[in-house]
Design a protein around this motif. Sequence first.
Motif: not given
Lengths: 763, 151
Positions: B141-142, A661, B138-139, B134-135, A664-666
Motif C-alpha cells: 500500500e505504501s 501492528l 502494508e508495504e 499484515i506487514e 498502526s496499519r488500519f
Amino acid sequence: MTLLVLLLIGFAAAPLAPLVVRVSRRGSGLVLGLVPLGLTVGLATLVPAALSDTPPGIHVPWVPELGIALTLRADGLSMLMALLITGLGTLIVVYAGDYLKEHPRLGGFQGWLLLFMASMLGLVLADNTLFFFVCWELTTLSSFFLVGFQSEEEEAREAALRALLVTFLGGQALLLGLLLMGWRGGTSTLSELHAAGPALREGPLALPLLLLVLGGAFTKSAQVPFHFWLPGAMAAPTPASAYLHAATMVKAGIYLLARLSPVLGGTPVWRGTLVAVGLVTMVGGALLSFGHTDMKRVLAYATVSVLGTLVLLLGLGTAEAAQAMVAYLAAHAFYKGALFLMAGAVDHETGTRELPRLGGLWKVLPFTGTAAGLAALSMAGVIPLFGFIGKELIYEASLHTPGGWGLALGVAVGFVLLVGTALRVGVRPFLGERRELEHAVHEAGPALWGPALLLAAGGLVLGLVPGWIEPLLAGAARSIAGPEAGHLKLALWHGLTPALGLSAASLALGAAAFALRDPLRHTLVALRLGHWGPERLYALSLSGLKRLADVQTRVLQSGSLHRYLSVTVLALVGLLALPIVFRLGLPERAPGDLRVHEAVVLVLMGVTALVAVRTKSVLTALMVLGVLGLGEAMVYVLLGAPDLALTQVVVQTLTVILFALVFSRFPVRPHGGRSHLRDALLSLAAGGLISWALLHTTTQPRHTRLAEAYTALSPTEAHGLNIVNVILVDFRALDTLGEVTVLATASLGVVLLFRTRRQRRRV
Amino acid sequence: MNPVVLRTVARMMTPVLLLLSLVLLVRGHNAPGGGFVGGLMTASALILYLIAYDVETVRRLVRVSPVALLALGLLVSLGSGLLPMAQGRPFLTGLWTQVPAPWGHRVKLGTPLLFDLGVYLVVVGATLGFILAIEEGEEVESEEDHERGEA
C-alpha cells in the motif's frame, strides 16, 4: 488379502497420476491404463472364488467400539460391478489420455478419475455399512471435481454444484438410514443383515428406514423426481460422462438397492415404490431424451430411462427379474459406454454434438461409425447383440408377475422410445448426406475410437457367446434374489414367446418413432417439461438459500470488530449464565486466605483494568491490557502453574505486538458514548460469570480421579514428568492435532485474504 | 527509538531467543515448556527482528514460507501418529526408545517429542503467517501511495 491390496493400489494410483502425466504427456493414458487393467486381471482371478459359497473377504478392525471396520467381501454381485468398474475404467483412462491431451490439467483429471474408480471399487466391495458410506461419499466428491472440471465455465460449475447438492442430500438420508439399520438390525455388516431382515421390514421404524435408504439410492441413480442433475452433469468432459453417468456412479444407487433387496425387499411398500418410480423414470427419461438434440444430453436422458428400468426390475423382486436386472445392467454398461465415447470422438472431430447438424459421417469416421452402429443396435435390442438378451429377459420377467401384461406394455412404451433414441444417436449421424461442417473431418487416433469399438464389439461377442458371462451374471442374480435366481440360462433363441412378439413390435414402433422424431420433439419442447419439474424447485430453493446467506452475512459479519466481539461474548454469557447461576447456586464456603503478595497483584490488576477502560488512547489501552495479562501470568506463578505462566507471558507479548501492528496499519474508529454503557454491562456480565464459575471450582472438593490418573500414568506410560505437556502430546494428542489444524487453517485464511487483497489492489 | 540500538539488540537477542525456544521445546516433556511455548518464543524472536529490520530480512532469515512451515508441521505431527500404526498400534500411541549419549547418559526419545516438534512448526508458521501478511499488505500500500505521489 488380495482384495485389500487391489483396493489400496487403486487409491494409491490417484495421487500419482499427475506425476505420470508430467513425465510423459503423450503416452500417459496408456501407462495409467495399466492400473485399472491390472486391477481387472487381479479381480478376474478371484471370480471362481466369488461364485463359490464362501466368497473371499477381509476384515480389518477400524473403530471396533463403534462397529466400524474395513470389511471387504466379493460375492457375485460385487464381482460383476467391480469388473465393470475396472474394465471400463481401463478404456476410459486410455481414452481420456488422448481426448484431453492438450488440456493443461490432464494430470489432475486422471487423478480424480482414478480416485473415483477406487472409491467405486471400495463401494461395491464394502461389507461394512459405514465403510460403504465413506466410499459412497468419496464418489460424490470425486465426481463433483470431474463434473466441474472445466471450472472456467459457469455451466460446469453450476452443474457440478447441482449434482453435489442433490447426491449429497441423498447421502445424508442414506447415512441416517444405514445407522438406523445398524441399530435395529444389531450389525453393521451388510452380509449379516440378511438375518435381521424381518426385524427391519416390520416394526415402527421400518417405513422411515426404507424411505431414508431409498432417498440415497434414488438421488444417486437419478430417479424421478431427482433425475434433473444427471443431464446437467454432461458439462463434464466426455470421458467423465461416459464413466460416471453411463457405467458406474449412477449405478451405485442401483447396486445399493440390489444389495439390500434381500434385507428390505419384498414388502408391498418396497414393491409399490420401486415399480412406480422405476416405470415413471423409465418412460419419462425416454420422453425427455426425445426432446433434446445434443448427443450427450440425449444419451444422458436415455440413461435415466435405463436406470428406471433397473429400479423397476428390483421392485418386482422375482428371481427372473433379478436375472434380467443384472443382464441388462451389464448390457447397458457396454453399449452406453461405447455410445458416450463415440459422442466424444464425433464432437472432437466435427466440433459439434448437435444431432441435426450431423450426417453421413460413416465415410469419414468408419471405426467410430461401426462402434456407434453396433452399440445402437444393442441399445435397440436387435438380435444377436447382448442388449437383445437383456431386453427379452425384461419382457419375460414383467409378463410373469401379477398384472404382467399391463406392466409389460408400460415397459414396451419405454423401449419403443429407446429404440428411436438409439437410431437418432447411433445410426442417423453416420448415414445419409454429409452436412456442411466448419472443418475437414477425419478419423482420430486409435485411442479415441478403440475403446468405443472394443466396448461395442464386446456387446456383440457376449450376444453370440452368452455362456462366457453367464456364470458371473448367475452369481450376481443369486446375491440379489437367492439360490433360485442362480439357475440362469442365457440364449439368443428362446422360442416363439409373447416376449419375442413384444420385442418385434417395439422395434417396429421404435422405427416409427424415429421417423416421427421431429414432430415428437417439437411437441415435447412446446410442453416445456423440464421447466415445471423439480428443476424449478431446485432453482428456487437455491436462490432462497443465497438470500438467507446474504441476510445472515449482513447481520453477523458486518465487518465491525466491535460487533463481532459483542456477539461472541453475548453468546457466551447467554448460553452459560443460566446453567451456571441456577445449577450451581452460591459458593458453599468462602475461598481460602488471601496472602499479602497475592492481594498486591490483584489490586494492581484491578487498577490496570480501570485505566484500560478510562483511557482515550488506543495505544495506552493496549499497553495497559498487556500489563493486565502479565498480572494474570503472575497469578499462575503464585498458584504453581509455571507452564501456564510461561505461555501467558509469551502470548500476551505477541498479542500486544499483533494489535499494535494492526492498529498502526488500519484505521481505528472509537465508538460513541451510547455503546459504552452496553459494553460495560456486557463486560461485567462476562467477568462476573467467569468469577462465579471460578469460585465454585476452587471451593468445591475436586474431582481428582482424572488428575490422579494423569499423575500416576505420566511417568510410567508417557515417560514424562510435566503433566501439562504429557496431556497435550500424549493423552489427548488427538485434540492437540485438531487444534493445530485449526490454527494452521486460520493462518492460511489470513495469508490468502491479504494476498487476494494485494492482488486486487495491484490490478 | 533509535533503529541502531534496536538493531543491535535484535541481532544479539534473536539467536539467544531462538536457542531458548529450542531448549523449551526439547525439555517440555519433563519441565515447563513444549512445542506451543517454544513456537511462540521463536515467533517472538523473529518478530523482534522484523521490527528492527523489515519483512525481506526476516524472509531471508527463515528462507521457508510460513505456509510451508504449517504444512511441514502438520505432516510431522500426523506422521508421529501414523508411525505406531506401522507396528499395529493405535493412532498416536507413544513409542519410546533409549539412545546412548556422551558421558554415560541415556536419552529417552519418543514420538511425542516428534509430535511436539510438529506443533512447534505449526505455531511458528501460523504466527509468522499472520504478521508477515499484515506487514506485506502494508508495504504494498505504501509503495502504491508512493507511486501515486510521484505520478
